[in-house]
Write a protein that holds these residues in place. Structure first.
Motif, PDB file in Angstrom:
ATOM      1  N   ARG A 166       0.854  -1.189   0.000  1.00 39.22           N
ATOM      2  CA  ARG A 166       0.000   0.000   0.000  1.00 39.22           C
ATOM      3  C   ARG A 166       0.887   1.235   0.000  1.00 39.22           C
ATOM      4  O   ARG A 166       1.632   1.468   0.957  1.00 39.22           O
ATOM      5  CB  ARG A 166      -0.917   0.011   1.223  1.00 39.22           C
ATOM      6  CG  ARG A 166      -1.939   1.155   1.229  1.00 39.22           C
ATOM      7  CD  ARG A 166      -2.861   1.014   2.408  1.00 39.22           C
ATOM      8  NE  ARG A 166      -3.980   1.948   2.385  1.00 39.22           N
ATOM      9  CZ  ARG A 166      -4.151   2.910   3.268  1.00 39.22           C
ATOM     10  NH1 ARG A 166      -3.277   3.069   4.251  1.00 39.22           N
ATOM     11  NH2 ARG A 166      -5.205   3.702   3.180  1.00 39.22           N
ATOM     12  N   LEU A 167       0.807   1.985  -1.062  1.00 37.79           N
ATOM     13  CA  LEU A 167       1.555   3.223  -1.163  1.00 37.79           C
ATOM     14  C   LEU A 167       0.712   4.376  -0.630  1.00 37.79           C
ATOM     15  O   LEU A 167      -0.505   4.387  -0.785  1.00 37.79           O
ATOM     16  CB  LEU A 167       1.943   3.505  -2.613  1.00 37.79           C
ATOM     17  CG  LEU A 167       2.719   2.412  -3.332  1.00 37.79           C
ATOM     18  CD1 LEU A 167       3.100   2.901  -4.729  1.00 37.79           C
ATOM     19  CD2 LEU A 167       3.943   1.986  -2.551  1.00 37.79           C
ATOM     20  N   SER A 168       1.393   5.322  -0.032  1.00 38.21           N
ATOM     21  CA  SER A 168       0.718   6.518   0.465  1.00 38.21           C
ATOM     22  C   SER A 168       1.440   7.756  -0.044  1.00 38.21           C
ATOM     23  O   SER A 168       2.650   7.734  -0.275  1.00 38.21           O
ATOM     24  CB  SER A 168       0.699   6.524   1.997  1.00 38.21           C
ATOM     25  OG  SER A 168      -0.053   5.445   2.494  1.00 38.21           O
ATOM     26  N   CYS A 169       0.676   8.806  -0.190  1.00 38.39           N
ATOM     27  CA  CYS A 169       1.231  10.088  -0.614  1.00 38.39           C
ATOM     28  C   CYS A 169       0.589  11.166   0.253  1.00 38.39           C
ATOM     29  O   CYS A 169      -0.634  11.296   0.263  1.00 38.39           O
ATOM     30  CB  CYS A 169       0.951  10.325  -2.084  1.00 38.39           C
ATOM     31  SG  CYS A 169       1.497  11.913  -2.727  1.00 38.39           S
ATOM     32  N   ALA A 170       1.413  11.904   0.958  1.00 41.80           N
ATOM     33  CA  ALA A 170       0.923  12.958   1.833  1.00 41.80           C
ATOM     34  C   ALA A 170       1.213  14.314   1.218  1.00 41.80           C
ATOM     35  O   ALA A 170       2.315  14.557   0.719  1.00 41.80           O
ATOM     36  CB  ALA A 170       1.577  12.843   3.204  1.00 41.80           C
ATOM     37  N   ALA A 171       0.225  15.195   1.263  1.00 38.67           N
ATOM     38  CA  ALA A 171       0.372  16.528   0.692  1.00 38.67           C
ATOM     39  C   ALA A 171       0.446  17.563   1.801  1.00 38.67           C
ATOM     40  O   ALA A 171      -0.136  17.394   2.874  1.00 38.67           O
ATOM     41  CB  ALA A 171      -0.796  16.830  -0.228  1.00 38.67           C
ATOM     42  N   LYS A 198      -7.215  14.229   5.697  1.00 41.93           N
ATOM     43  CA  LYS A 198      -5.835  13.922   6.058  1.00 41.93           C
ATOM     44  C   LYS A 198      -4.839  14.317   4.968  1.00 41.93           C
ATOM     45  O   LYS A 198      -3.632  14.209   5.157  1.00 41.93           O
ATOM     46  CB  LYS A 198      -5.693  12.421   6.353  1.00 41.93           C
ATOM     47  CG  LYS A 198      -6.475  11.961   7.571  1.00 41.93           C
ATOM     48  CD  LYS A 198      -6.234  10.497   7.855  1.00 41.93           C
ATOM     49  CE  LYS A 198      -6.984  10.051   9.101  1.00 41.93           C
ATOM     50  NZ  LYS A 198      -6.769   8.609   9.391  1.00 41.93           N
ATOM     51  N   LYS A 199      -5.357  14.773   3.829  1.00 43.18           N
ATOM     52  CA  LYS A 199      -4.520  15.180   2.703  1.00 43.18           C
ATOM     53  C   LYS A 199      -3.622  14.024   2.238  1.00 43.18           C
ATOM     54  O   LYS A 199      -2.405  14.186   2.056  1.00 43.18           O
ATOM     55  CB  LYS A 199      -3.668  16.395   3.053  1.00 43.18           C
ATOM     56  CG  LYS A 199      -4.473  17.646   3.379  1.00 43.18           C
ATOM     57  CD  LYS A 199      -3.558  18.835   3.624  1.00 43.18           C
ATOM     58  CE  LYS A 199      -4.338  20.080   3.934  1.00 43.18           C
ATOM     59  NZ  LYS A 199      -3.450  21.253   4.169  1.00 43.18           N
ATOM     60  N   THR A 200      -4.216  12.893   2.054  1.00 45.92           N
ATOM     61  CA  THR A 200      -3.462  11.725   1.616  1.00 45.92           C
ATOM     62  C   THR A 200      -4.162  11.043   0.443  1.00 45.92           C
ATOM     63  O   THR A 200      -5.390  11.112   0.299  1.00 45.92           O
ATOM     64  CB  THR A 200      -3.294  10.701   2.743  1.00 45.92           C
ATOM     65  OG1 THR A 200      -4.590  10.346   3.252  1.00 45.92           O
ATOM     66  CG2 THR A 200      -2.441  11.249   3.871  1.00 45.92           C
TER      67      THR A 200
END
Length: 123
Positions: A17-22, A74-76
Motif C-alpha cells: 500500500r503506497l501513500s502520498c501525503a500533501a 488527512k490530505k493523503t
C-alpha cells in the motif's frame, strides 16, 4: 509538496500500500494520480482519482489489482496494490493536477510530483 512512501520488496502475488501525503496546498482542489517508471522505460500512468473521489481511472495493466483512494481531511492519497507481478517493479510517483477537467493520464498534465518510492516485486 507531495511525499510518497510505502514502497519495498515483495514477492509476486503479494500486496503493498503506497501513500502520498500533501502539504502546503488545498489538497481537495487537486485530482491526484499515480505513475510509475521502470528502469530504461518512460513514466507511465497507473491510476487517478478526482478531487472529490467520485471518479477513478486505471491503466489496463493494473485494473482489478490496484485501488486508488484518498482522504481529503488527512490530505493523503493511497494506492493499494494486490496480486503484484514482477512487471510492476518500478519507482512509483504521486502527482497532482489542478485543472479538474477530467482525469489525466499524461505525466505533463500534472503540475506537482512527489519524490517517488521504489517497488520491487520478486518472482
Amino acid at each position: 509538496q507531495l511525499q510518497a512512501c510505502g514502497g519495498g520488496l515483495v514477492q509476486a502475488g503479494g500486496s503493498l500500500r503506497l501513500s502520498c501525503a500533501a502539504s502546503g496546498r488545498a489538497f481537495s482542489n487537486y485530482d491526484m494520480g499515480w505513475f510509475r517508471q521502470a528502469p530504461g522505460k518512460e513514466r507511465e500512468f497507473v491510476a487517478a482519482i478526482s478531487w472529490s473521489a467520485s471518479n477513478t481511472y486505471y491503466a489496463d495493466s493494473v485494473k482489478g489489482r490496484f485501488t486508488i483512494s484518498r482522504n481529503n481531511t488527512k490530505k493523503t492519497v493511497h494506492l493499494q496494490m494486490n496480486s503484484l507481478v514482477p512487471e510492476d517493479t518500478a519507482v512509483y510517483y504521486c502527482a497532482a493536477d489542478s485543472s479538474r477537467l477530467r482525469l489525466m493520464v499524461r505525466p505533463y498534465d500534472y503540475e506537482y510530483w512527489g519524490q517517488g518510492t521504489l517497488v520491487t516485486v520478486s518472482s
